[in-house]
Design a protein around this motif. Structure first.
Motif, PDB file in Angstrom:
ATOM      1  N   THR A  58      13.954  -6.748  -9.974  1.00  0.00           N
ATOM      2  CA  THR A  58      13.442  -6.738 -11.327  1.00  0.00           C
ATOM      3  C   THR A  58      12.348  -5.567 -11.482  1.00  0.00           C
ATOM      4  N   ASN A  59      11.095  -5.816 -10.745  1.00  0.00           N
ATOM      5  CA  ASN A  59      10.019  -5.075 -10.847  1.00  0.00           C
ATOM      6  C   ASN A  59      10.220  -3.535 -10.124  1.00  0.00           C
ATOM      7  N   ASP A  60      10.703  -3.493  -8.976  1.00  0.00           N
ATOM      8  CA  ASP A  60      10.813  -2.383  -8.102  1.00  0.00           C
ATOM      9  C   ASP A  60      11.999  -1.344  -8.620  1.00  0.00           C
ATOM     10  N   LYS A  61      12.943  -2.123  -9.266  1.00  0.00           N
ATOM     11  CA  LYS A  61      13.953  -1.401  -9.854  1.00  0.00           C
ATOM     12  C   LYS A  61      13.317  -0.536 -11.023  1.00  0.00           C
ATOM     13  N   LYS A  62      12.456  -1.048 -11.666  1.00  0.00           N
ATOM     14  CA  LYS A  62      11.896  -0.198 -12.893  1.00  0.00           C
ATOM     15  C   LYS A  62      11.060   1.332 -12.496  1.00  0.00           C
ATOM     16  N   TYR A  63      10.743   1.300 -10.932  1.00  0.00           N
ATOM     17  CA  TYR A  63      10.342   2.391 -10.865  1.00  0.00           C
ATOM     18  C   TYR A  63      11.040   3.479 -10.143  1.00  0.00           C
ATOM     19  N   ALA A  64      12.533   3.059  -9.819  1.00  0.00           N
ATOM     20  CA  ALA A  64      13.464   3.813  -9.228  1.00  0.00           C
ATOM     21  C   ALA A  64      13.558   5.157  -9.886  1.00  0.00           C
ATOM     22  N   PRO A  65      13.854   5.069 -11.292  1.00  0.00           N
ATOM     23  CA  PRO A  65      14.012   6.363 -12.122  1.00  0.00           C
ATOM     24  C   PRO A  65      12.885   7.564 -11.949  1.00  0.00           C
ATOM     25  N   TYR A  66      11.453   7.077 -11.366  1.00  0.00           N
ATOM     26  CA  TYR A  66      10.455   7.947 -11.276  1.00  0.00           C
ATOM     27  C   TYR A  66      10.476   8.680  -9.937  1.00  0.00           C
ATOM     28  N   LEU A  67      11.291   7.983  -8.877  1.00  0.00           N
ATOM     29  CA  LEU A  67      11.189   8.499  -7.423  1.00  0.00           C
ATOM     30  C   LEU A  67      11.896   9.787  -7.242  1.00  0.00           C
ATOM     31  N   THR A  69       0.937  -1.209   0.023  1.00  0.00           N
ATOM     32  CA  THR A  69       0.019  -0.062  -0.047  1.00  0.00           C
ATOM     33  C   THR A  69       1.016   1.295   0.075  1.00  0.00           C
ATOM     34  N   THR A  70       1.857   1.121   0.944  1.00  0.00           N
ATOM     35  CA  THR A  70       2.719   2.289   0.801  1.00  0.00           C
ATOM     36  C   THR A  70       3.487   2.536  -0.467  1.00  0.00           C
ATOM     37  N   GLU A  71       3.947   1.676  -1.020  1.00  0.00           N
ATOM     38  CA  GLU A  71       4.783   1.756  -2.260  1.00  0.00           C
ATOM     39  C   GLU A  71       3.673   2.054  -3.420  1.00  0.00           C
ATOM     40  N   GLU A  72       2.565   1.563  -3.332  1.00  0.00           N
ATOM     41  CA  GLU A  72       1.636   1.904  -4.581  1.00  0.00           C
ATOM     42  C   GLU A  72       1.255   3.500  -4.179  1.00  0.00           C
ATOM     43  N   ASN A  73       0.972   3.734  -3.082  1.00  0.00           N
ATOM     44  CA  ASN A  73       0.772   5.247  -2.835  1.00  0.00           C
ATOM     45  C   ASN A  73       1.754   6.283  -3.500  1.00  0.00           C
ATOM     46  N   ILE A  74       3.018   5.880  -3.098  1.00  0.00           N
ATOM     47  CA  ILE A  74       4.229   6.714  -3.576  1.00  0.00           C
ATOM     48  C   ILE A  74       4.485   6.481  -5.102  1.00  0.00           C
ATOM     49  N   LEU A  75       4.119   5.438  -5.650  1.00  0.00           N
ATOM     50  CA  LEU A  75       4.153   5.323  -7.153  1.00  0.00           C
ATOM     51  C   LEU A  75       2.908   6.126  -7.793  1.00  0.00           C
ATOM     52  N   ALA A  76       1.980   6.191  -7.132  1.00  0.00           N
ATOM     53  CA  ALA A  76       0.506   6.897  -7.791  1.00  0.00           C
ATOM     54  C   ALA A  76       1.050   8.316  -7.637  1.00  0.00           C
ATOM     55  N   GLU A  77       1.791   8.713  -6.487  1.00  0.00           N
ATOM     56  CA  GLU A  77       2.057  10.396  -6.477  1.00  0.00           C
ATOM     57  C   GLU A  77       3.224  10.556  -7.479  1.00  0.00           C
ATOM     58  N   LYS A  78       3.990   9.772  -7.689  1.00  0.00           N
ATOM     59  CA  LYS A  78       4.958  10.008  -8.982  1.00  0.00           C
ATOM     60  C   LYS A  78       4.543   9.599 -10.092  1.00  0.00           C
ATOM     61  N   ASN A  79       3.423   9.386 -10.396  1.00  0.00           N
ATOM     62  CA  ASN A  79       2.564   8.982 -11.739  1.00  0.00           C
ATOM     63  C   ASN A  79       3.702   7.921 -12.407  1.00  0.00           C
ATOM     64  N   PHE A  80       3.773   6.951 -11.624  1.00  0.00           N
ATOM     65  CA  PHE A  80       4.689   5.509 -12.466  1.00  0.00           C
ATOM     66  C   PHE A  80       3.574   5.201 -13.293  1.00  0.00           C
ATOM     67  N   PRO A  81       4.025   5.137 -14.595  1.00  0.00           N
ATOM     68  CA  PRO A  81       3.127   4.647 -15.683  1.00  0.00           C
ATOM     69  C   PRO A  81       2.695   3.184 -15.651  1.00  0.00           C
ATOM     70  N   HIS A  82       3.308   2.392 -15.023  1.00  0.00           N
ATOM     71  CA  HIS A  82       3.312   0.953 -14.910  1.00  0.00           C
ATOM     72  C   HIS A  82       2.747   0.608 -13.566  1.00  0.00           C
ATOM     73  N   LEU A  83       1.804   1.215 -12.990  1.00  0.00           N
ATOM     74  CA  LEU A  83       1.270   1.176 -11.394  1.00  0.00           C
ATOM     75  C   LEU A  83       0.422   0.015 -11.596  1.00  0.00           C
ATOM     76  N   LYS A  84      -0.386   0.041 -12.531  1.00  0.00           N
ATOM     77  CA  LYS A  84      -1.553  -0.903 -12.676  1.00  0.00           C
ATOM     78  C   LYS A  84      -1.159  -2.471 -12.754  1.00  0.00           C
ATOM     79  N   LYS A  85       0.048  -2.645 -13.383  1.00  0.00           N
ATOM     80  CA  LYS A  85       0.510  -3.769 -13.563  1.00  0.00           C
ATOM     81  C   LYS A  85       1.423  -4.242 -12.284  1.00  0.00           C
TER      82      LYS A  85
END
Length: 129
Positions: free
Chosen positions: A120-129, A60-76
């Motif tokens: 693998t997966n979490d590293k994909k969002y690192a550039p968006y943070l 939940t924490t991670e998804e909220n942070i990713l939503a704030e950062k507009n991570f384009p692959h959040l749904k997946k």
């Protein structure tokens, strides 16, 4: 010896998420130690329950942070989280219902999933943070 050891290789360069990943590693290591000590199945179920609850909290924490950062692959990413929570919840329920002893196969599944998901997966969002 720990099942998983945190190294900077796992970092996504976000202190809150990294700290939560470290806690997940610690919980998995506690589960592993409990298995090696042949902990009573009810106590083992408690450790699994703690892992399940913390995993849900972390996701939940991670998804909220990713939503704030507009991570384009959040749904997946959310779908992957949901699959893991479903699987470990099933394991927890099986332990509680049947006093099943947690198998090494299940522990290794959890280890591989957490390790590979972060690398693998979490590293994909690192550039968006």
């Amino acid at each position: 010896m720990p099942l998983l050891t945190w190294t900077e290789e796992y970092s996504v360069n976000h202190s809150r998420i990294d700290d939560q990943h470290k806690t997940l590693f610690d919980l998995l290591n506690t589960l592993h130690a409990s298995m090696l000590e042949r902990t009573d199945p009810k106590k083992l179920a408690g450790v699994v329950d703690e892992l399940v609850n913390y995993t849900k909290y972390h996701f939940t924490t991670e998804e909220n942070i990713l939503a704030e950062k507009n991570f384009p692959h959040l749904k997946k990413h959310q779908q992957e989280h949901e699959k893991f929570v479903q699987k470990i919840t099933e394991i927890k329920e099986r332990i509680e219902r049947t006093n099943m002893v947690l198998s090494l196969e299940v522990l290794l599944f959890m280890q591989d999933w957490i390790k590979n998901h972060v690398l693998t997966n979490d590293k994909k969002y690192a550039p968006y943070l």
